[in-house]
Design a protein around this motif. Structure first.
Motif, PDB file in Angstrom:
ATOM      1  N   ALA A  23      -4.186   3.366  -9.607  1.00 45.94           N
ATOM      2  CA  ALA A  23      -3.606   2.756  -8.418  1.00 45.94           C
ATOM      3  C   ALA A  23      -3.742   1.149  -8.222  1.00 45.94           C
ATOM      4  O   ALA A  23      -5.076   0.936  -8.932  1.00 45.94           O
ATOM      5  CB  ALA A  23      -3.583   3.369  -7.099  1.00 45.94           C
ATOM      6  N   GLU A  24      -3.118   0.466  -7.955  1.00 39.85           N
ATOM      7  CA  GLU A  24      -3.181  -0.660  -7.791  1.00 39.85           C
ATOM      8  C   GLU A  24      -2.583  -1.303  -6.474  1.00 39.85           C
ATOM      9  O   GLU A  24      -1.645  -1.215  -6.376  1.00 39.85           O
ATOM     10  CB  GLU A  24      -2.761  -1.705  -8.851  1.00 39.85           C
ATOM     11  CG  GLU A  24      -2.941  -3.285  -8.887  1.00 39.85           C
ATOM     12  CD  GLU A  24      -2.421  -4.184 -10.097  1.00 39.85           C
ATOM     13  OE1 GLU A  24      -2.028  -5.166  -9.835  1.00 39.85           O
ATOM     14  OE2 GLU A  24      -2.192  -3.427 -11.214  1.00 39.85           O
ATOM     15  N   LEU A  25      -3.575  -1.756  -5.552  1.00 42.82           N
ATOM     16  CA  LEU A  25      -3.099  -2.092  -4.264  1.00 42.82           C
ATOM     17  C   LEU A  25      -3.117  -3.756  -4.248  1.00 42.82           C
ATOM     18  O   LEU A  25      -3.912  -4.533  -4.541  1.00 42.82           O
ATOM     19  CB  LEU A  25      -4.134  -1.850  -3.113  1.00 42.82           C
ATOM     20  CG  LEU A  25      -3.609  -2.336  -1.858  1.00 42.82           C
ATOM     21  CD1 LEU A  25      -2.611  -1.565  -1.330  1.00 42.82           C
ATOM     22  CD2 LEU A  25      -5.069  -1.824  -0.883  1.00 42.82           C
ATOM     23  N   ILE A  26      -1.976  -4.210  -3.971  1.00 40.62           N
ATOM     24  CA  ILE A  26      -1.553  -5.680  -3.835  1.00 40.62           C
ATOM     25  C   ILE A  26      -0.987  -5.934  -2.368  1.00 40.62           C
ATOM     26  O   ILE A  26       0.076  -5.366  -1.989  1.00 40.62           O
ATOM     27  CB  ILE A  26      -0.722  -6.120  -4.689  1.00 40.62           C
ATOM     28  CG1 ILE A  26      -1.123  -5.810  -6.168  1.00 40.62           C
ATOM     29  CG2 ILE A  26       0.049  -7.471  -4.344  1.00 40.62           C
ATOM     30  CD1 ILE A  26      -0.077  -6.464  -7.242  1.00 40.62           C
ATOM     31  N   GLU A  27      -1.633  -6.671  -1.527  1.00 45.52           N
ATOM     32  CA  GLU A  27      -1.253  -6.729  -0.254  1.00 45.52           C
ATOM     33  C   GLU A  27      -0.493  -8.230  -0.163  1.00 45.52           C
ATOM     34  O   GLU A  27      -0.762  -9.209  -0.985  1.00 45.52           O
ATOM     35  CB  GLU A  27      -2.506  -7.159   0.705  1.00 45.52           C
ATOM     36  CG  GLU A  27      -3.204  -5.889   0.899  1.00 45.52           C
ATOM     37  CD  GLU A  27      -4.612  -6.023   1.846  1.00 45.52           C
ATOM     38  OE1 GLU A  27      -4.454  -6.408   3.211  1.00 45.52           O
ATOM     39  OE2 GLU A  27      -5.547  -6.018   1.302  1.00 45.52           O
ATOM     40  N   LEU A  28       0.463  -8.214   0.485  1.00 51.79           N
ATOM     41  CA  LEU A  28       1.495  -9.501   0.504  1.00 51.79           C
ATOM     42  C   LEU A  28       0.827 -10.100   1.952  1.00 51.79           C
ATOM     43  O   LEU A  28       1.468  -9.416   3.040  1.00 51.79           O
ATOM     44  CB  LEU A  28       3.149  -9.072   0.589  1.00 51.79           C
ATOM     45  CG  LEU A  28       3.355  -8.241  -0.497  1.00 51.79           C
ATOM     46  CD1 LEU A  28       5.012  -8.109  -0.541  1.00 51.79           C
ATOM     47  CD2 LEU A  28       3.162  -9.095  -1.767  1.00 51.79           C
TER      48      LEU A  28
END
Length: 58
Positions: A23-28
């Motif tokens: 998984a790769e978490l990217i926050e906007l």
């Protein structure tokens, strides 16, 4: 700027992503739970980049 999502808090997302292999978490920054048009375009760009980096299915 922190996330504007009040429905799913950042620590919950981090914990979920940590439990999913690959998984790769990217926050906007500043984005709410329901994304506006600009946020959707950014989200889609990240999803496409993630998917294109996956190995091809045999």
């Amino acid at each position: 700027m922190p996330t504007g999502d009040r429905l799913v808090l950042p620590h919950s997302s981090h914990r979920l992503a940590a439990g999913i292999t690959g998984a790769e978490l990217i926050e906007l920054p500043g984005a709410a739970h329901v994304l506006n048009e600009a946020d959707r375009a950014t989200w889609l760009r990240h999803v496409r980049a993630f998917l294109s980096a996956l190995p091809a299915a045999a």
